[in-house]
Design an enzyme around this catalytic site. Structure first.
Site, PDB file in Angstrom:
ATOM      1  N   GLU A 123       0.821  -1.217   0.000  1.00 45.37           N
ATOM      2  CA  GLU A 123       0.000   0.000   0.000  1.00 45.37           C
ATOM      3  C   GLU A 123       0.856   1.268   0.000  1.00 45.37           C
ATOM      4  O   GLU A 123       0.491   2.287  -0.578  1.00 45.37           O
ATOM      5  CB  GLU A 123      -0.927  -0.007   1.229  1.00 45.37           C
ATOM      6  N   GLY A 128       1.193   7.400  -1.249  1.00 43.12           N
ATOM      7  CA  GLY A 128       1.573   7.699   0.142  1.00 43.12           C
ATOM      8  C   GLY A 128       0.535   7.189   1.122  1.00 43.12           C
ATOM      9  O   GLY A 128       0.261   5.984   1.180  1.00 43.12           O
ATOM     10  N   GLY A 181      12.477  15.141   2.728  1.00 42.34           N
ATOM     11  CA  GLY A 181      12.345  13.680   2.622  1.00 42.34           C
ATOM     12  C   GLY A 181      11.253  13.249   1.656  1.00 42.34           C
ATOM     13  O   GLY A 181      10.794  12.111   1.701  1.00 42.34           O
ATOM     14  N   ASP A 195       8.753   7.963 -11.186  1.00 41.01           N
ATOM     15  CA  ASP A 195       8.085   7.542  -9.959  1.00 41.01           C
ATOM     16  C   ASP A 195       6.568   7.449 -10.198  1.00 41.01           C
ATOM     17  O   ASP A 195       5.925   6.462  -9.806  1.00 41.01           O
ATOM     18  CB  ASP A 195       8.415   8.557  -8.856  1.00 41.01           C
ATOM     19  N   LYS A 199       4.036   3.986 -10.136  1.00 37.91           N
ATOM     20  CA  LYS A 199       2.798   3.971  -9.343  1.00 37.91           C
ATOM     21  C   LYS A 199       1.582   3.757 -10.244  1.00 37.91           C
ATOM     22  O   LYS A 199       0.658   3.034  -9.888  1.00 37.91           O
ATOM     23  CB  LYS A 199       2.682   5.287  -8.565  1.00 37.91           C
ATOM     24  N   GLY A 296       6.685  11.614   2.263  1.00 41.11           N
ATOM     25  CA  GLY A 296       7.120  11.964   3.610  1.00 41.11           C
ATOM     26  C   GLY A 296       7.109  10.734   4.491  1.00 41.11           C
ATOM     27  O   GLY A 296       6.397   9.761   4.239  1.00 41.11           O
TER      28      GLY A 296
HETATM   29  N1  HSE Z   1       9.462  10.555  -4.108  1.00 40.71           N
HETATM   30  C1  HSE Z   1       8.138  10.127  -3.855  1.00 40.71           C
HETATM   31  C2  HSE Z   1       7.207  11.308  -4.033  1.00 40.71           C
HETATM   32  C3  HSE Z   1       8.026   9.553  -2.484  1.00 40.71           C
HETATM   33  O1  HSE Z   1       7.697  12.438  -4.083  1.00 40.71           O
HETATM   34  O2  HSE Z   1       6.008  11.110  -4.144  1.00 40.71           O
HETATM   35  C4  HSE Z   1       6.719   8.864  -2.174  1.00 40.71           C
HETATM   36  O3  HSE Z   1       6.537   7.734  -2.985  1.00 40.71           O
END
Ligand code: HSE
Length: 402
Positions: A123, A128, A181, A195, A199, A296
């Site tokens: 998940e 997130g 972060g 990224d 997803k 985060g």
């Molecule tokens: N680097 C990713 C973002 C972290 O900024 O969404 C969370 O998956």
């Protein structure tokens, strides 16, 4: 598991998400997790936990008999794959937040789940803190979903928001996103749309059952965005968002990642900073939007915690849509054959020199703007030709769907 809600876990990785999980685990009032070991790579880094918990040898964890669940949150894709598959083969259930690894090796990981009967749940890998994967898997298990689109990367949404609302430079806000972060270790993954791509691939598995390879799906990012683009959007009452989308088109799917101009009445317009949102459209449910912090330490840690908790009642993904699609395709996932790429798409393209457009199949120019500072066109472009810009570090053009 010794008693209800008591579970023995081992963590791989103690970076941003690992520490977030550690904190939320220690604050959970219901789930009692016994952390047996934490596997990390770098002995020179100081860790804020009991040093006897730390190990640098992955087999210290993978060979244990007293671990129910391995939680994998490391950056190296191949190491993560080895750890996850070995853990399942050694009889452990696995929680992972490694979206790149999951999307890259999805077929293999699905097979290992089938062979071992162990659970692999993830998940925290998309959206997130938004509980989207289990929602797609369980809640929409019988619903005829027609499309899904989302802001799935906190870093880029944070950059776009601060550039627009605070007039801050791209480089400055990217650095802030890294310091907070949010960003990946290699922020190119965020800004170039990779990224979001991983997803989107994972959400497409759970929304539609289709398994795609990252190289087959188009992702364009915001790496070349400038204030000229933000200004253009503002003048028209629009906002630029980086969106991963998957939509049914007959028997096929249009799945891609691209910046997009969104209108003020679009639910995604209001999603700011590191927030993510996923909008799902079904035949009967109509449009539904899920919003939450997308990046985060603690938001992602909370999604991982929910997975660990789900394993206390032996939760597993049923992959109903994937199985159904395989059945319809003689036992094989259609994969990229299910992708529709033969269409044209209306885009805004900002460029410096006409030669920047040479690789694009421009079919119909709707609008053209030229000035000493900015050149852009709005045109219908052959979708396939946009692949020339995927991950292309030399190209300086900025493309957004209109
Ligand atoms: N680097 C990713 C973002 C972290 O900024 O969404 C969370 O998956």
């Amino acid at each position: 598991m010794s008693q209800e809600n008591k579970i023995s876990v081992a963590l791989f990785g103690f970076g941003c998400v690992g520490q977030g999980l550690y904190d939320v685990l220690n604050h959970s009032e219901v789930l009692q997790a016994n952390i047996r070991k934490i596997g990390v790579k770098d002995p020179s880094k100081k860790r804020s936990v009991d040093p006897t918990l730390i190990t640098y040898d992955k087999n210290d964890i993978l060979d244990r008999k007293d671990v129910d669940v391995v939680v994998e949150m490391i950056t190296d894709t191949d190491d993560a794959y080895q750890i996850v598959t070995t853990a399942m083969k050694n009889g452990m259930n696995v929680v992972s937040a490694s979206k790149k690894m999951l999307a890259t090796y999805f077929e293999e990981l699905y097979r290992v789940q089938e062979e071992t009967g162990k659970a692999l749940i993830y998940e925290g890998s998309a959206g997130g803190s938004i509980p989207i994967i289990r929602t797609l898997e369980e809640y929409y298990d019988n619903e005829l979903l027609s499309s899904l689109r989302g802001i799935l990367n906190g870093t880029t949404n944070y950059i776009l928001t601060r550039m627009e609302l605070e007039n801050k430079d791209y480089g400055v806000v990217l650095k802030d996103a890294q310091d907070s972060g949010f960003a990946e270790l290699d922020p190119w993954m965020d800004v170039a749309g990779f990224d979001t791509l991983y997803k989107t691939i994972l959400l497409s598995v759970h929304a539609f059952g289709v398994v795609l390879k990252p190289e087959d799906v188009l992702n364009l990012g915001i790496q070349n965005i400038s204030f000229a683009d933000i200004r253009y959007a503002k003048e028209k009452g629009l906002r630029i968002k980086l969106i991963g989308s998957a939509a049914k088109s007959g028997d096929k799917f249009r799945i891609y990642v691209m910046p997009r101009f969104v209108r003020a009445d679009d639910e995604l317009y209001k999603v700011l900073y590191e927030y993510n949102a996923v909008e799902v459209e079904g035949a009967f449910s109509c449009k539904q939007t899920f919003v939450g912090k997308g990046a985060g330490s603690h938001p992602t840690g909370s999604a991982v915690l929910s997975d660990v908790s789900a394993l206390t009642y032996n939760y597993k993904y049923a992959y109903k849509k994937l199985r159904k699609l395989e059945k319809q395709n003689n036992g094989k996932n259609p994969g990229s054959a299910a992708l529709e790429t033969d269409f044209s798409i209306r885009v805004y393209i900002r460029f410096a020199d006409k030669s920047d457009l040479a690789s694009l199949d421009i079919r119909n120019v709707i609008e053209e703007y030229k000035s000493p500072e900015v050149n852009f066109i709005i045109a219908d472009v052959g979708f396939k030709s946009l692949f020339a810009l995927k991950g292309n570090r030399d190209s300086k053009v900025f493309v957004a769907e209109v």
